[in-house]
Design a protein around this motif. Sequence first.
Motif, PDB file in Angstrom:
ATOM      1  N   GLY A 129       0.820  -1.201   0.000  1.00 17.56           N
ATOM      2  CA  GLY A 129       0.000   0.000   0.000  1.00 17.56           C
ATOM      3  C   GLY A 129       0.855   1.252   0.000  1.00 17.56           C
ATOM      4  N   CYS A 130       0.193   2.394  -0.009  1.00 17.35           N
ATOM      5  CA  CYS A 130       0.918   3.662  -0.103  1.00 17.35           C
ATOM      6  C   CYS A 130       1.561   4.080   1.214  1.00 17.35           C
ATOM      7  N   GLY A 131       1.147   3.457   2.332  1.00 20.14           N
ATOM      8  CA  GLY A 131       1.730   3.802   3.623  1.00 20.14           C
ATOM      9  C   GLY A 131       1.131   5.034   4.261  1.00 20.14           C
ATOM     10  N   HIS A 132       0.037   5.559   3.686  1.00 15.14           N
ATOM     11  CA  HIS A 132      -0.683   6.699   4.243  1.00 15.14           C
ATOM     12  C   HIS A 132      -2.134   6.290   4.497  1.00 15.14           C
ATOM     13  N   TYR A 133      -2.797   6.970   5.390  1.00 15.69           N
ATOM     14  CA  TYR A 133      -4.165   6.614   5.745  1.00 15.69           C
ATOM     15  C   TYR A 133      -4.986   7.874   5.983  1.00 15.69           C
ATOM     16  N   ARG A 134      -6.286   7.717   5.920  1.00 12.35           N
ATOM     17  CA  ARG A 134      -7.210   8.782   6.310  1.00 12.35           C
ATOM     18  C   ARG A 134      -7.865   8.369   7.619  1.00 12.35           C
ATOM     19  N   PRO A 135      -7.790   9.212   8.654  1.00  9.61           N
ATOM     20  CA  PRO A 135      -8.231   8.792   9.986  1.00  9.61           C
ATOM     21  C   PRO A 135      -9.738   8.761  10.193  1.00  9.61           C
ATOM     22  N   ALA A 136     -10.520   9.311   9.286  1.00  4.06           N
ATOM     23  CA  ALA A 136     -11.972   9.356   9.466  1.00  4.06           C
ATOM     24  C   ALA A 136     -12.650   9.409   8.106  1.00  4.06           C
TER      25      ALA A 136
END
Length: 335
Positions: free
Chosen positions: A123-130
């Motif tokens: 994966g890209c290694g980034h996330y959206r928290p909500a």
Amino acid sequence: MTLPREPAAHCEPVRAQAAPAGGTGVLQALAARLAALHPDRRLFTAVDGVDGSGKTTFADALAAGIRAAAIPRPVVRVSLDDFHHRRDLRYRRGRGSAAGFRHDSYNLDQFRAYVLSPLRPGGCGHYRPAGHNLDTDAVLSPPWQPAAANAVVLVDGLFLHRDELAADWDFSIFLDVPFPVSAARMALRDGTPADPEHPDMHRYVGGQRLYFGDSDPAARATVVVENTDPEDPRVIPAAAASCFRTSARRYPGGTVVGRCSVAENTLWKHCSLLQRCYTCCDLYAALQYCAFRSCSGPVIRGGCKPERMQPLPKICCAATAQHLPGPPAQREELL
């Protein structure tokens, strides 16, 4: 949108902070265990439990413990409560529907797209928290945030041991709190009735009972923590959990008994093989056990067939104990 490249693994510096409030022995032991587990990659960890079990408080304290461990580790804190479906979908079965609460509350596709998939290997290694604002009912697309390659991804929420998510966790915790205790906490927090059997609680308590029946979260969890007293959490066997007593159970002889609404608080008894078959004696004990754990009736999977069962009037636990197989100590355990 072009995302930054995968963040490198790193260890956060130890920060001076107060020890988590209460239950420091259990929390510190769990934090140390998680800090050391698979340190070369992200570790996906769940904190599950009923409404009012203390999931968010426990997970926040656990995150602080991981960050302050002897070998500290970064933590990504996410709550499934930030990934609800919109109201029209959540309440499509009716505002009082237990099945609606169980099955329609959370947008699992969005949670997977925002958190699980991008933080997995490849994966890209980034996330959206909500992904959703519960107050405004708005769907959210917040900026992507980086997650260290060795971060503990610590998620709290309801129904985290459901079939759709159970395989995603490297480590999971189920906080066991009986409904009378959790409902009293919700009454203080949300103003809901303190009685879990109140009609206004049917959606929430009923939905969680459905979850116990279809997912058996205590049995699936890596660790079960009895959290009735948040100042003194205790690790307990899955079989000792209050939720486990209303989930599917396996008794000696291989008979599985679960919860079902086939009759109204009725005790079912095998009409022909009970006196002759040891397995059926186990079955009878299991059925009696199930009936007196606020179950509206057992359903049999395998072995004896429901159509060969006869309904009997509900009897008191003391009377039931006289008919259970095995020595008195075993009877007390069953009841």
